[in-house]
Design a protein around this motif. Sequence first.
Motif, mmCIF file in Angstrom:
data_model
loop_
_atom_site.group_PDB
_atom_site.id
_atom_site.type_symbol
_atom_site.label_atom_id
_atom_site.label_comp_id
_atom_site.label_asym_id
_atom_site.label_seq_id
_atom_site.Cartn_x
_atom_site.Cartn_y
_atom_site.Cartn_z
ATOM 1 N N ILE A 1 0.831 -1.209 0.000
ATOM 2 C CA ILE A 1 0.000 0.000 0.000
ATOM 3 C C ILE A 1 0.864 1.258 0.000
ATOM 4 C CG2 ILE A 1 -0.185 0.312 2.515
ATOM 5 C CD1 ILE A 1 -3.207 0.798 2.065
ATOM 6 N N HIS A 2 2.150 1.108 0.329
ATOM 7 C CA HIS A 2 3.048 2.270 0.341
ATOM 8 C C HIS A 2 3.781 2.432 -0.988
ATOM 9 C CE1 HIS A 2 5.546 -1.139 1.333
ATOM 10 N NE2 HIS A 2 6.635 -0.423 1.153
ATOM 11 N N LYS A 3 3.406 1.632 -1.993
ATOM 12 C CA LYS A 3 4.016 1.745 -3.316
ATOM 13 C C LYS A 3 3.011 2.315 -4.315
ATOM 14 C CE LYS A 3 7.925 -0.567 -2.436
ATOM 15 N NZ LYS A 3 9.268 0.037 -2.553
ATOM 16 N N THR A 4 3.502 3.120 -5.246
ATOM 17 C CA THR A 4 2.640 3.588 -6.335
ATOM 18 C C THR A 4 2.469 2.459 -7.343
ATOM 19 O OG1 THR A 4 4.463 4.397 -7.696
ATOM 20 C CG2 THR A 4 3.555 5.923 -6.041
ATOM 21 N N LYS A 5 1.457 2.588 -8.204
ATOM 22 C CA LYS A 5 1.229 1.534 -9.210
ATOM 23 C C LYS A 5 2.400 1.442 -10.185
ATOM 24 C CE LYS A 5 -1.791 4.457 -12.107
ATOM 25 N NZ LYS A 5 -1.680 5.692 -11.298
ATOM 26 N N GLU A 6 3.082 2.558 -10.414
ATOM 27 C CA GLU A 6 4.252 2.536 -11.296
ATOM 28 C C GLU A 6 5.411 1.762 -10.643
ATOM 29 O OE1 GLU A 6 1.527 5.551 -12.557
ATOM 30 O OE2 GLU A 6 2.515 5.316 -10.604
ATOM 31 N N GLU A 7 5.567 1.929 -9.338
ATOM 32 C CA GLU A 7 6.620 1.186 -8.628
ATOM 33 C C GLU A 7 6.301 -0.308 -8.595
ATOM 34 O OE1 GLU A 7 8.338 4.388 -5.383
ATOM 35 O OE2 GLU A 7 6.385 3.465 -4.995
ATOM 36 N N VAL A 8 5.010 -0.636 -8.427
ATOM 37 C CA VAL A 8 4.591 -2.044 -8.476
ATOM 38 C C VAL A 8 4.887 -2.631 -9.855
ATOM 39 C CG1 VAL A 8 2.618 -3.614 -8.344
ATOM 40 C CG2 VAL A 8 2.826 -1.737 -6.700
ATOM 41 N N ASP A 9 4.635 -1.841 -10.885
ATOM 42 C CA ASP A 9 4.913 -2.272 -12.259
ATOM 43 C C ASP A 9 6.386 -2.662 -12.399
ATOM 44 O OD1 ASP A 9 4.971 -2.703 -14.986
ATOM 45 O OD2 ASP A 9 3.823 -0.924 -15.486
ATOM 46 N N GLU A 10 7.281 -1.831 -11.872
ATOM 47 C CA GLU A 10 8.716 -2.101 -11.965
ATOM 48 C C GLU A 10 9.098 -3.343 -11.163
ATOM 49 O OE1 GLU A 10 10.761 1.403 -10.786
ATOM 50 O OE2 GLU A 10 9.973 2.638 -12.434
ATOM 51 N N LEU A 11 8.497 -3.497 -9.986
ATOM 52 C CA LEU A 11 8.775 -4.674 -9.158
ATOM 53 C C LEU A 11 8.339 -5.962 -9.857
ATOM 54 C CD1 LEU A 11 7.737 -3.429 -5.599
ATOM 55 C CD2 LEU A 11 10.009 -4.172 -6.288
ATOM 56 N N PHE A 12 7.171 -5.906 -10.502
ATOM 57 C CA PHE A 12 6.665 -7.079 -11.216
ATOM 58 C C PHE A 12 7.576 -7.425 -12.400
ATOM 59 C CE2 PHE A 12 1.896 -7.639 -10.082
ATOM 60 C CZ PHE A 12 2.211 -7.530 -8.731
ATOM 61 N N GLN A 13 8.062 -6.401 -13.100
ATOM 62 C CA GLN A 13 8.978 -6.656 -14.219
ATOM 63 C C GLN A 13 10.241 -7.360 -13.724
ATOM 64 O OE1 GLN A 13 9.690 -3.142 -16.762
ATOM 65 N NE2 GLN A 13 7.809 -2.282 -15.886
ATOM 66 N N GLU A 14 10.735 -6.920 -12.555
ATOM 67 C CA GLU A 14 11.983 -7.459 -12.014
ATOM 68 C C GLU A 14 11.813 -8.885 -11.502
ATOM 69 O OE1 GLU A 14 15.173 -6.500 -8.381
ATOM 70 O OE2 GLU A 14 13.602 -5.032 -8.905
ATOM 71 N N HIS A 15 10.716 -9.141 -10.783
ATOM 72 C CA HIS A 15 10.580 -10.421 -10.084
ATOM 73 C C HIS A 15 9.647 -11.416 -10.776
ATOM 74 C CE1 HIS A 15 12.847 -9.042 -6.602
ATOM 75 N NE2 HIS A 15 12.154 -7.902 -6.644
ATOM 76 N N LEU A 16 8.686 -10.939 -11.555
ATOM 77 C CA LEU A 16 7.724 -11.843 -12.204
ATOM 78 C C LEU A 16 7.891 -11.907 -13.709
ATOM 79 C CD1 LEU A 16 4.427 -10.971 -10.235
ATOM 80 C CD2 LEU A 16 6.230 -12.583 -9.652
ATOM 81 N N GLY A 17 8.777 -11.048 -14.249
ATOM 82 C CA GLY A 17 9.024 -11.074 -15.687
ATOM 83 C C GLY A 17 7.882 -10.519 -16.515
ATOM 84 N N THR A 18 7.097 -9.606 -15.967
ATOM 85 C CA THR A 18 5.984 -9.013 -16.718
ATOM 86 C C THR A 18 6.508 -7.965 -17.690
ATOM 87 O OG1 THR A 18 5.644 -7.349 -14.989
ATOM 88 C CG2 THR A 18 4.371 -9.384 -14.816
ATOM 89 N N THR A 19 5.645 -7.577 -18.624
ATOM 90 C CA THR A 19 6.016 -6.529 -19.584
ATOM 91 C C THR A 19 5.616 -5.170 -19.020
ATOM 92 O OG1 THR A 19 3.892 -6.794 -20.703
ATOM 93 C CG2 THR A 19 5.752 -8.058 -21.555
ATOM 94 N N PRO A 20 6.322 -4.091 -19.377
ATOM 95 C CA PRO A 20 5.973 -2.756 -18.884
ATOM 96 C C PRO A 20 4.549 -2.377 -19.264
ATOM 97 C CG PRO A 20 8.143 -2.740 -19.907
ATOM 98 C CD PRO A 20 7.537 -4.069 -20.218
ATOM 99 N N SER A 21 3.798 -1.846 -18.311
ATOM 100 C CA SER A 21 2.403 -1.473 -18.575
ATOM 101 C C SER A 21 2.096 -0.038 -18.172
ATOM 102 C CB SER A 21 1.462 -2.416 -17.810
ATOM 103 O OG SER A 21 1.539 -2.164 -16.414
ATOM 104 N N GLY A 22 3.121 0.680 -17.703
ATOM 105 C CA GLY A 22 2.881 2.052 -17.259
ATOM 106 C C GLY A 22 2.046 2.117 -15.987
ATOM 107 N N GLY A 23 2.031 1.016 -15.230
ATOM 108 C CA GLY A 23 1.259 0.997 -13.983
ATOM 109 C C GLY A 23 -0.211 0.708 -14.186
ATOM 110 N N ASN A 24 -0.562 -0.038 -15.234
ATOM 111 C CA ASN A 24 -1.969 -0.368 -15.499
ATOM 112 C C ASN A 24 -2.503 -1.306 -14.414
ATOM 113 O OD1 ASN A 24 -4.222 -2.057 -16.546
ATOM 114 N ND2 ASN A 24 -3.958 -0.785 -18.369
ATOM 115 N N PRO A 25 -3.458 -0.844 -13.587
ATOM 116 C CA PRO A 25 -3.916 -1.652 -12.445
ATOM 117 C C PRO A 25 -4.554 -2.973 -12.859
ATOM 118 C CG PRO A 25 -4.622 0.639 -12.218
ATOM 119 C CD PRO A 25 -4.104 0.480 -13.600
#
Length: 306
Positions: A1-25
């Motif tokens: 809850i202390h992360k922005t959606k853009e920061e979550v996006d970056e974390l997911f790219q790093e650890h889950l291998g997702t593609t960049p989405s610009g923080g699309n919820p």
Amino acid sequence: IHKTKEEVDELFQEHLGTTPSGGNPEYLTNEARKHLRGKFLEADVAITGVNFAIAETGGIVVCTNEGNADMGSHLAPIHIACMGIEKIIPKEEHLGVFLRLLARSATGQPITTYSSHFNKPAEGHEMHIVIVDNGRTEQLSREDFRSSLHCIRCGACMNTCPIYRRSGGHSYDATIPGPIGSILSPGKDLTKHSSLPFASTLCGSCSNVCPVKINIHEQLYKWRQIIVKDEPQPLIKKTILKIAGVVLSNPTLYSIAGKSARFMLKHAPRFMVYSKLNTWGNARDLPEVKNENFDEWYKLKRKNNG
């Protein structure tokens, strides 16, 4: 809850291998579900907390808004539920009151999305309940602090606390942060958590919003008295507090100190303001400094309004 959606996006790219989405919820939610679903399906054991335990039936109730507790406990062959001794309520008829108190005080919902009742394991499954003391009995023996065990963990005191809202939960370095945590943590380890009762303005807002009427700000004040008496205080802290006492009790000195501080914060080089002395500045910028304080603003308004 202390992360922005853009920061979550970056974390997911790093650890889950997702593609960049610009923080699309929507995208991030679906990716989280895909990743977590496998964990749930493969798990051998599900561990949940307990929001309420009913003495009359021996059952437990787990409240969630996501349904994760249901999915975990139903899919895994073993369900382990961990609960503090203070979670027990007398009868099933009392449960409705507590469920409404919890949801409304936590998020303003009429009731939690999922209120899951567990009375026995499903056929072929196991269910274990771990009842945790962890300092609760000792807290119960303290007459001034025993009412802190009435807490239902709704988080209302955190939502309203001006200190918690600006510092965040990590700054408390304790399992339970915020005003209620600042009462419970010193009871478990006074030396380690002796600073927490001082992280409060004693404004009383926490006590006002508490659904079970815990006198939180009064207990924080009582912990302060105990800590100052029983825990050696650093010389620099005692010196600063004595100076602050002199300044705060003298309007002229207080005005001079305020003007000096505003001038320094506005004009001093950044490396001086954000030095080792300013612990707060390690993680965040200070608020923008105005040219006048409230007293000066108020006097000017009264003068202009006749």
